[in-house]
Scaffold this motif. Sequence first.
Motif, mmCIF file in Angstrom:
data_model
loop_
_atom_site.group_PDB
_atom_site.id
_atom_site.type_symbol
_atom_site.label_atom_id
_atom_site.label_comp_id
_atom_site.label_asym_id
_atom_site.label_seq_id
_atom_site.Cartn_x
_atom_site.Cartn_y
_atom_site.Cartn_z
ATOM 1 N N ALA A 1 -2.525 -1.028 -13.848
ATOM 2 C CA ALA A 1 -2.886 0.358 -14.181
ATOM 3 C C ALA A 1 -2.963 1.202 -12.913
ATOM 4 C CB ALA A 1 -4.224 0.379 -14.901
ATOM 5 N N ILE A 2 -3.126 0.516 -11.788
ATOM 6 C CA ILE A 2 -3.303 1.253 -10.536
ATOM 7 C C ILE A 2 -2.041 1.197 -9.670
ATOM 8 C CG2 ILE A 2 -4.758 1.493 -8.482
ATOM 9 C CD1 ILE A 2 -6.865 -0.154 -10.223
ATOM 10 N N VAL A 3 -1.442 0.006 -9.570
ATOM 11 C CA VAL A 3 -0.248 -0.111 -8.723
ATOM 12 C C VAL A 3 0.984 -0.416 -9.565
ATOM 13 C CG1 VAL A 3 -1.623 -0.931 -6.772
ATOM 14 C CG2 VAL A 3 -0.483 -2.582 -8.242
ATOM 15 N N ASP A 4 2.125 -0.273 -8.957
ATOM 16 C CA ASP A 4 3.410 -0.559 -9.585
ATOM 17 C C ASP A 4 3.414 -2.014 -10.068
ATOM 18 O OD1 ASP A 4 6.058 -0.746 -10.239
ATOM 19 O OD2 ASP A 4 6.761 0.331 -8.463
ATOM 20 N N ASN A 5 3.761 -2.219 -11.347
ATOM 21 C CA ASN A 5 3.686 -3.595 -11.845
ATOM 22 C C ASN A 5 4.847 -4.480 -11.379
ATOM 23 O OD1 ASN A 5 5.707 -2.695 -13.509
ATOM 24 N ND2 ASN A 5 4.547 -2.875 -15.410
ATOM 25 N N ILE A 6 5.914 -3.881 -10.894
ATOM 26 C CA ILE A 6 7.070 -4.704 -10.480
ATOM 27 C C ILE A 6 6.747 -5.542 -9.234
ATOM 28 C CG2 ILE A 6 9.456 -4.613 -9.666
ATOM 29 C CD1 ILE A 6 9.766 -2.165 -11.599
ATOM 30 N N ILE B 1 0.853 -1.200 0.000
ATOM 31 C CA ILE B 1 0.000 0.000 0.000
ATOM 32 C C ILE B 1 0.885 1.245 0.000
ATOM 33 C CG2 ILE B 1 -1.628 1.366 1.393
ATOM 34 C CD1 ILE B 1 -2.868 -1.326 2.293
ATOM 35 N N ILE B 2 1.919 1.221 0.847
ATOM 36 C CA ILE B 2 2.816 2.381 0.932
ATOM 37 C C ILE B 2 3.523 2.610 -0.407
ATOM 38 C CG2 ILE B 2 4.867 3.328 2.072
ATOM 39 C CD1 ILE B 2 3.939 1.923 4.633
ATOM 40 N N ILE B 3 3.942 1.511 -1.047
ATOM 41 C CA ILE B 3 4.607 1.639 -2.354
ATOM 42 C C ILE B 3 3.630 2.239 -3.372
ATOM 43 C CG2 ILE B 3 5.547 0.351 -4.325
ATOM 44 C CD1 ILE B 3 6.740 -1.628 -2.284
ATOM 45 N N SER B 4 2.402 1.726 -3.379
ATOM 46 C CA SER B 4 1.433 2.159 -4.397
ATOM 47 C C SER B 4 1.078 3.626 -4.262
ATOM 48 C CB SER B 4 0.164 1.327 -4.299
ATOM 49 O OG SER B 4 0.489 -0.011 -4.513
ATOM 50 N N PHE B 5 0.961 4.077 -3.029
ATOM 51 C CA PHE B 5 0.565 5.474 -2.843
ATOM 52 C C PHE B 5 1.764 6.387 -2.635
ATOM 53 C CE2 PHE B 5 -3.228 3.049 -1.892
ATOM 54 C CZ PHE B 5 -4.179 3.736 -2.621
#
Lengths: 425, 298
Positions: free
Chosen positions: A330-335, A17-21
């Motif tokens: 499309a919403i979060v980092d794909n890695i 969550i922290i990475i995504s936001f």
Amino acid sequence: MNLITWTALGIFVLVYIIISFELVNKTVIALLGAMVFIALHIIGQEDAFQSIDWNVIFLLISMMVIVGITKSTGLFQYVAIKTAKAAKGDPIRILVALSGVTALFSAFLDNVTTILIIAPVTILIAVELGISPVPFLISEAMASNIGGTATLIGDPPNIMIGSAARLDFMAFLLNLTPIIGIIFLAFVGIVYLLFRKDMVVTTERRARVMEFDESRSIENPVLLRKCLIVLGFVILGFLLHGMLQVEAATISMLGASVLLLLTGKHEIDEYFRDIEWGTIFFFIGLFILVGGIVELGVIRLLAQKLLAVTQGNMKLTAVLLIWASGIISAIVDNIPYVATMIPMIKDIASSVGQEASFPLWWSLALGACLGGNGTLVGASANVIAAGLASKSGFKITFLDFTRYGVLVTLVSLVLSTLYVLVRYF
Amino acid sequence: MKLASLLSEETICFGKSYSNMEHAIRETLSRLHKSHRIPMPLAEVEKAVLERQALGGTTFPTGIAVPHARLQNFSDLLIGVCVPQTPVESEGQQVRMVVLMLTSKTETTLYLNALGSFLKVSQDSSLFDALCKSGSASNFLNLLKQAQVEVRKEITVQTIMATSFPSLSRSDTVKRAADLFYQHSTSYLPVLEEGELIGELTVLDLFRIGLPDYVFKLGNLKFLKTLEPFEELLRKEEVLRVEEVMKKPTLFLEEDSSIIEAVFKFVSSNRRHLPVLKGKRVVGILSYMHILHKVLRA
């Protein structure tokens, strides 16, 4: 599931969550999460180090070194200007041609690197033409995500998939490059229709671009020749690495070492500055985190749940994978997403067999890489392009990007689905 | 330390007439050479002083001239003063007092501070006038003692900074900034509001307006002959306000900052000018050329 599993899962989800936001620097939080995993004995020290995929790390580092040195010769700028001039200074043709160059570069370079090379010269060309660079930058960011999907080295998810599934450069070329070619053509059609009307410039403005003297942008012809020779051998090595039974990472690190030797400099720190250590350590942290989750059997559980939903139907699993990966990426980092999915697909492969699971890897790669075009935050290349634009006084808002991105992603995912269904089932 | 303590009666000379500056220097020098042990023949010392004199920059508009030389194998500061009967012409100025200084190759602090004190004396017109008219060496020394002219022990930036300097206000146009840079042959302008430093502008900042961010991401600009944004700068310089383009001040010196602190700040920040503050007010501007002129080649 016991307490330790719940704790681990809690930390894992929190880190994602922290990475995504982007609440904290993603490298810092990935490393912190990984070290907490080790400290809490969720994963053993030795196992943690084992879970780092060194092929990915070495491939990334060596390509960053090679690209960094080549970049300093002015080669990429030369190609971009040459392309704009070949398009006779006509803006819509330039947009299409530069998108093509971007896709091509991106197939061999990291997407972000490609944008960092192409975007500044693109903004320059658009400003000299007296039109907004925004359509150009949006198109190029998307072209880099599409082009990056084409090869083993084009995008980090592919590097991870290739290494984990033992798929070589040639396999990517045979299985992904054809559909990416088709998707790129569809993409060009879309941007042509969408942006054509904004592309009106005067003859005087065109003449300004035609006045550029691209031959003067080559800084160091001797070094350039060395770079081209090494790049040629590295690409040849990539094509043959499966046959030679040498990992792509070894090929590129060999190329990087030879190029460093050929630069003739005693001090190499200057070239090592081009390595994005933040990205490298992000991968290291991520591999340990995923390693910990795999160790606890959480991934196996998810794989079994997925198979239960699709009732072991590979066709359905592949389609689900394309669309789920596309939407999530499309919403979060794909890695981090791909890092988590890899052990899951490995698990499915162990229950349904290598052969049957083969299309799943391509579905994952297509969904995860192409999904990045869905929104402005879907891929680092998009964010970087918007960042460069805004620093130069041109705003690309989330909606500006996303209204084009959604369309391109939908078309890409539909084409990918058709391709996977027709080719593998 | 009192300035008077650095002088002695036998090296202060009054009331003679000199045909030119060189004549005055030779006379003062021979007096110094006689009264002190200088490990060099007079002719050599003369040569050193006159060579330095030929470089110029030793005469000040207040009517004082400070010919000087740094001598090999010499570790002292000798000062000779000469007040000619009628002013002597030098570098286009009428010189009422010649202060000749001999110092070592390496000593800087005491020498510069003594120099600074003499310059200060020359700026105080009533004191300077009284000294020039004092008529004898002993009167001269007494006046200096009474005025309690001090020589500072250390040199600080306030000794060498420029105390009058052009400045901008936030509502000035970029055109005015460009004009000021041009008229004052400077590359730095502080932006002031009621004497307080609120921003800075350099000639490079001015150029930077015409070079957007993306240009710096390009490896080079060799392939270009013109750049649209740079041409636009010329078109909009009358509209753009200083406050839109100035930089927030980050580095500054204080009046009592040492020379070495200033040198360190110049080198480490790669800057050419630094504002000198007293509290929040700008009291001077120090240029790296001040260090060259007034310390290294003083």
